[in-house]
Design a protein around this motif. Structure first.
Motif, mmCIF file in Angstrom:
data_model
loop_
_atom_site.group_PDB
_atom_site.id
_atom_site.type_symbol
_atom_site.label_atom_id
_atom_site.label_comp_id
_atom_site.label_asym_id
_atom_site.label_seq_id
_atom_site.Cartn_x
_atom_site.Cartn_y
_atom_site.Cartn_z
ATOM 1 N N UNK A 66 -27.262 5.562 -10.827
ATOM 2 C CA UNK A 66 -27.659 6.860 -11.356
ATOM 3 C C UNK A 66 -27.595 7.918 -10.263
ATOM 4 N N UNK A 67 -28.012 7.579 -9.056
ATOM 5 C CA UNK A 67 -27.979 8.522 -7.946
ATOM 6 C C UNK A 67 -26.559 8.948 -7.612
ATOM 7 N N UNK A 68 -25.617 8.024 -7.706
ATOM 8 C CA UNK A 68 -24.227 8.333 -7.374
ATOM 9 C C UNK A 68 -23.481 8.982 -8.531
ATOM 10 N N UNK A 69 -24.161 9.216 -9.625
ATOM 11 C CA UNK A 69 -23.509 9.858 -10.749
ATOM 12 C C UNK A 69 -22.945 8.898 -11.777
ATOM 13 N N UNK A 70 -23.095 7.614 -11.569
ATOM 14 C CA UNK A 70 -22.631 6.628 -12.543
ATOM 15 C C UNK A 70 -23.737 6.399 -13.559
ATOM 16 N N UNK A 71 -23.349 6.250 -14.777
ATOM 17 C CA UNK A 71 -24.310 5.964 -15.827
ATOM 18 C C UNK A 71 -24.110 4.529 -16.301
ATOM 19 N N UNK A 72 -25.182 3.789 -16.412
ATOM 20 C CA UNK A 72 -25.135 2.425 -16.905
ATOM 21 C C UNK A 72 -25.803 2.426 -18.275
ATOM 22 N N UNK A 73 -25.055 2.046 -19.274
ATOM 23 C CA UNK A 73 -25.584 2.034 -20.626
ATOM 24 C C UNK A 73 -26.591 0.905 -20.786
ATOM 25 N N UNK A 74 -27.673 1.192 -21.483
ATOM 26 C CA UNK A 74 -28.669 0.166 -21.768
ATOM 27 C C UNK A 74 -28.112 -0.898 -22.693
ATOM 28 N N UNK A 75 -27.063 -0.557 -23.432
ATOM 29 C CA UNK A 75 -26.513 -1.517 -24.393
ATOM 30 C C UNK A 75 -25.615 -2.553 -23.738
ATOM 31 N N UNK A 76 -25.212 -2.310 -22.505
ATOM 32 C CA UNK A 76 -24.371 -3.271 -21.799
ATOM 33 C C UNK A 76 -25.258 -4.394 -21.287
ATOM 34 N N UNK A 77 -24.990 -5.560 -21.752
ATOM 35 C CA UNK A 77 -25.763 -6.725 -21.350
ATOM 36 C C UNK A 77 -25.075 -7.406 -20.172
ATOM 37 N N UNK A 78 -25.851 -7.830 -19.223
ATOM 38 C CA UNK A 78 -25.313 -8.546 -18.080
ATOM 39 C C UNK A 78 -24.583 -9.807 -18.532
ATOM 40 N N UNK A 79 -25.130 -10.488 -19.511
ATOM 41 C CA UNK A 79 -24.491 -11.706 -20.017
ATOM 42 C C UNK A 79 -23.110 -11.407 -20.589
ATOM 43 N N UNK A 80 -22.956 -10.268 -21.255
ATOM 44 C CA UNK A 80 -21.656 -9.878 -21.801
ATOM 45 C C UNK A 80 -20.658 -9.625 -20.683
ATOM 46 N N UNK A 81 -21.106 -8.960 -19.628
ATOM 47 C CA UNK A 81 -20.224 -8.683 -18.496
ATOM 48 C C UNK A 81 -19.759 -9.976 -17.830
#
Length: 87
Positions: A5-20
């Protein structure tokens, strides 16, 4: 997550680590399966991956469009079979 978030990247809450992780494992298995193909079949799959038509691939490889269609069907079936347990 704060770093993203600090670097300007947004991580969606819907993205699951298990899916990645599952996607990464599937890609690794796909690349391994492609590496095991003979050079001509690997080239055919590469050409499909960049959007070439059966006709274009047939002309490039020196086979008929029908032969390319049969190989495509067989190659995709092999890949589906190999990857079926990863999803």
């Amino acid at each position: 997550m704060d770093k993203f978030t600090e670097d300007g990247f947004q991580v969606s809450d819907t993205v699951e680590l298990a899916e990645l992780v599952a996607d990464k494992l599937m890609l690794e298995e796909l690349f391994a399966a492609l590496e095991e193909l003979d050079p001509e079949n690997r080239r055919i799959m590469e050409l499909f991956s960049i959007g070439k038509s059966e006709r274009d691939i047939a002309a490039y490889i020196g086979l008929s469009q029908k032969a390319i269609n049969k190989r495509k069907t067989k190659l995709f079936a092999q890949l589906r079979e190999r990857l079926k347990n990863l999803r």
